[in-house]
Enzyme design. Sequence first.
Site, PDB file in Angstrom:
ATOM      1  N   HIS A 127      13.662 -36.629 -12.589  1.00  0.00           N
ATOM      2  CA  HIS A 127      13.308 -37.128 -11.284  1.00  0.00           C
ATOM      3  C   HIS A 127      12.100 -36.790 -10.846  1.00  0.00           C
ATOM      4  O   HIS A 127      11.496 -36.801  -9.924  1.00  0.00           O
ATOM      5  CB  HIS A 127      14.590 -36.058 -10.069  1.00  0.00           C
TER       6      HIS A 127
ATOM      7  N   CYS B 287       0.732  -1.473   0.242  1.00  0.00           N
ATOM      8  CA  CYS B 287       0.088  -0.307  -0.233  1.00  0.00           C
ATOM      9  C   CYS B 287       0.859   1.151   0.107  1.00  0.00           C
ATOM     10  O   CYS B 287       2.312   0.940  -0.201  1.00  0.00           O
ATOM     11  CB  CYS B 287      -1.102   0.272   1.657  1.00  0.00           C
TER      12      CYS B 287
ATOM     13  N   LYS C 274       4.082  -3.430  -6.811  1.00  0.00           N
ATOM     14  CA  LYS C 274       5.534  -3.345  -7.857  1.00  0.00           C
ATOM     15  C   LYS C 274       6.220  -3.122  -6.436  1.00  0.00           C
ATOM     16  O   LYS C 274       7.562  -3.961  -6.462  1.00  0.00           O
ATOM     17  CB  LYS C 274       5.472  -2.199  -7.996  1.00  0.00           C
TER      18      LYS C 274
ATOM     19  N   TRP D 168      -2.786  -2.602  -1.382  1.00  0.00           N
ATOM     20  CA  TRP D 168      -2.708  -4.188  -2.015  1.00  0.00           C
ATOM     21  C   TRP D 168      -3.344  -4.744  -1.044  1.00  0.00           C
ATOM     22  O   TRP D 168      -3.642  -4.606   0.464  1.00  0.00           O
ATOM     23  CB  TRP D 168      -1.409  -4.936  -1.813  1.00  0.00           C
TER      24      TRP D 168
ATOM     25  N   ARG E 151       2.806   0.950  -5.704  1.00  0.00           N
ATOM     26  CA  ARG E 151       2.724   0.066  -3.979  1.00  0.00           C
ATOM     27  C   ARG E 151       1.629  -0.984  -3.570  1.00  0.00           C
ATOM     28  O   ARG E 151       1.083  -1.622  -2.709  1.00  0.00           O
ATOM     29  CB  ARG E 151       3.272   0.891  -2.380  1.00  0.00           C
TER      30      ARG E 151
ATOM     31  N   GLU F 208       3.741 -14.285 -14.255  1.00  0.00           N
ATOM     32  CA  GLU F 208       4.300 -12.820 -13.721  1.00  0.00           C
ATOM     33  C   GLU F 208       2.145 -12.129 -14.543  1.00  0.00           C
ATOM     34  O   GLU F 208       1.040 -11.395 -13.826  1.00  0.00           O
ATOM     35  CB  GLU F 208       4.765 -12.100 -13.359  1.00  0.00           C
TER      36      GLU F 208
ATOM     37  N   ASN G 244      -0.115   1.034   5.972  1.00  0.00           N
ATOM     38  CA  ASN G 244       0.855   0.621   5.074  1.00  0.00           C
ATOM     39  C   ASN G 244       1.134  -0.211   6.040  1.00  0.00           C
ATOM     40  O   ASN G 244       2.271   0.100   7.146  1.00  0.00           O
ATOM     41  CB  ASN G 244       2.093   1.854   4.381  1.00  0.00           C
ATOM     42  N   GLY G 245       0.903  -1.713   5.723  1.00  0.00           N
ATOM     43  CA  GLY G 245       2.342  -2.119   6.445  1.00  0.00           C
ATOM     44  C   GLY G 245       1.110  -3.288   7.378  1.00  0.00           C
ATOM     45  O   GLY G 245      -0.224  -4.193   6.796  1.00  0.00           O
TER      46      GLY G 245
ATOM     47  N   GLU H  78      13.799 -17.160 -14.098  1.00  0.00           N
ATOM     48  CA  GLU H  78      13.678 -15.536 -14.199  1.00  0.00           C
ATOM     49  C   GLU H  78      12.393 -15.405 -15.536  1.00  0.00           C
ATOM     50  O   GLU H  78      11.579 -14.547 -15.361  1.00  0.00           O
ATOM     51  CB  GLU H  78      14.547 -14.565 -14.599  1.00  0.00           C
TER      52      GLU H  78
ATOM     53  N   LYS I 176       8.655 -14.503 -15.254  1.00  0.00           N
ATOM     54  CA  LYS I 176       8.054 -13.278 -16.371  1.00  0.00           C
ATOM     55  C   LYS I 176       6.553 -13.762 -16.899  1.00  0.00           C
ATOM     56  O   LYS I 176       5.823 -13.010 -16.721  1.00  0.00           O
ATOM     57  CB  LYS I 176       8.733 -13.003 -17.221  1.00  0.00           C
TER      58      LYS I 176
HETATM   59  O1  M6R Z   1      12.221  -3.932  -5.072  1.00  0.00           O
HETATM   60  P1  M6R Z   1      12.532  -5.353  -5.785  1.00  0.00           P
HETATM   61  O2  M6R Z   1      13.641  -5.856  -6.239  1.00  0.00           O
HETATM   62  O3  M6R Z   1      13.241  -6.141  -4.303  1.00  0.00           O
HETATM   63  O4  M6R Z   1      11.657  -6.254  -5.506  1.00  0.00           O
HETATM   64  C1  M6R Z   1      11.747  -7.792  -4.883  1.00  0.00           C
HETATM   65  C2  M6R Z   1      10.378  -8.504  -6.054  1.00  0.00           C
HETATM   66  O5  M6R Z   1       9.319  -8.367  -5.105  1.00  0.00           O
HETATM   67  C3  M6R Z   1      10.501  -8.303  -7.366  1.00  0.00           C
HETATM   68  O6  M6R Z   1      11.781  -8.500  -8.371  1.00  0.00           O
HETATM   69  C4  M6R Z   1       8.800  -9.679  -8.235  1.00  0.00           C
HETATM   70  O7  M6R Z   1       9.449 -10.706  -7.947  1.00  0.00           O
HETATM   71  C5  M6R Z   1       8.937  -8.496 -10.073  1.00  0.00           C
HETATM   72  N1  M6R Z   1       7.828  -7.914  -9.856  1.00  0.00           N
HETATM   73  C6  M6R Z   1       8.530  -9.644 -10.728  1.00  0.00           C
HETATM   74  O8  M6R Z   1       9.036  -9.196 -11.870  1.00  0.00           O
END
Ligand code: M6R
Length: 608
Positions: free
Chosen positions: A504, A2, A603, A74, A27, A488, A100-101, A481, A485
């Site tokens: 396995h 948030c 984000k 969020w 956020r 996500e 926030n928290g 990674e 992507k």
């Molecule tokens: O700001 P940060 O790099 O610490 O964030 C970590 C993850 O939340 C962030 O990399 C997340 O996995 C991405 N949205 C992936 O694309």
Amino acid sequence: MCGIFGYVGEKKAVPIVIDGLKILEYRGYDSAGIAGVESGKTLFYKDIGKVDSLAKMIARKQLKINTAIAHTRWATHGGVDTKNAHPHFDMKQSVAIVHNGIIENHLKLKAHLERENIEFLSETDSEIIAQLIGHYYNGDLLKALLKSLLKLDGAFAIAGVHQNHPDQIFIAAKGSPLAIGIGDNEYFLSSDVNGFLKHTNKVIFLKDGEAGILHKEGFEIYDCKGKRAVKQIEQIKSNNYEISKLNFEHFTLKEIHDQPESISRLFVSRFEEEFGSVCLKDMGIDESELLETSRILILACGTSWHAGFIGSYLFESLSRTPTQVEISSEFRYKNPIVLKDTLVIAISQSGETADTIAAVHELKAKGAKVIAICNREESTLSRITDHTLLIKAGPEIGVCSTKAFTNQVVLLSLLALHLGRMHHQSKEEAVYFIREIKKLPQLVVEILKQSKHIETLAKKYNHFNNFFYLGRSYMYPASLEAALKLKEISYINAQAYPAGELKHGPIALIDKDCPTIALCSNQHTYTKLLSNLMEVKARNGPIIAFAPRNSAGIESIADDVFWLPEVCDEFASIPISVSLQLFAYYMAKFRGCDIDQPRNLAKSVTVE
Ligand code: M6R
């Protein structure tokens, strides 16, 4: 998570806080709300959806308030609906708060207040804050605030208004960031300084346990015992990055295309090729500390963890330094062993990831030296670590990390090369690697030029609902990674495995409806990977290979091949990652997804 924002001053507060909220939308964007005080009563508006929905809702109201708090959510506790959207109130609606928290003991506190006949309206943990303040208030707002804070366990950044104190905002923070912007007879509060940087660059940051009151004549900050705190005003350097999509359809696509430039930015004045050295002086690295480093510990989450994972291969291969890479949320509860001569590297694009920050606090408490690899100079992580190496990727707006990832990997590569040269690497070896790494921006340009081909592949495969991503060595973290992507932004199930592990267990899932993306850019293990792909083919699994041009035999195995430019194994994760970012992007586009702000995500992950 948030974002919270607030304004107190002489101007109309509503446009200022809406503008601030839009900047904080990274956020969270499940719902948004605003509150203020008018004619001795709290007023509020809230709505599910993004800040724009709230802005439209209140545009017609012509609110004239000069003090307001606002929130973009969020969801953690309680579903995405209007009753759980912030602001929240005490039973009499005399206090409104945004938070926030996470308040960890909210159920216990709630049960206690309910026994005193206090009724709750939401399912959130946040409502308890307003209810406590309302309960303890007897004319002294600060006293009620400080008394309430003593009851709360967990993390919070709070802002609130009270109907009897119309031109004031109360604030508090513990474990969640809160910055105060100081203008001329006006004050701002924000989860992130960028929220108000266009108004002022004079900032104070609340420390854990601090609370206070903002009003247009000034601010008062107190520690948790109620003692007045002396605060240092900092001047934040404004950056010159422009936040715009340019002609791209999405920020994510624009950020993928930014990569030749963002990588090049890290290379400026970096190489002394004739000596085989990578110069990191401008980064303020303590060379003597590096010389003493005999072990590295990397901490991060999500994409940053994947970058760190690649980093662990780089450090072991290029500088022969034993490297452990850990997911912050797991590591923080491990009671870690800190050995002398260990360099701790915390990686985070935002520098606000709660788990990484908590893990760093734990290590610092044990006396470790910690350096941050971060995209944000003014972030919490940068402020709590001994030193920050900036990745200089520029603002990354798309929730899905793209250019921050590649710059994290490039920065780790530079550090590994530097360390390698300090420890054992010969000049000839170093010159070879410098020549290879310098190719990267141009190799990324070559990938971007082939976007159409990747789009065609996505068109062909976007109806599949399950994918495997397979790679070996450097290509294993790169496949983690790439699969992230796809998950996500296109919401397609994608599992990444070290190719040798498939037999396995996971191979049971392979059939004609489960394509495999093969990451073939590791020459050292290429023939081993081919055998694993044969096993997939034997079970009718479609194969899409992303392979360097010199990959012999792949065409006869794979159903489709995307050809990549060649580079040494150590840096091959960069071009292939860019091509798979584009693949995920077009897959998501064909499926009509919200690419820049995917569902359920934010984000910056500021709760644990
Ligand atoms: O700001 P940060 O790099 O610490 O964030 C970590 C993850 O939340 C962030 O990399 C997340 O996995 C991405 N949205 C992936 O694309």
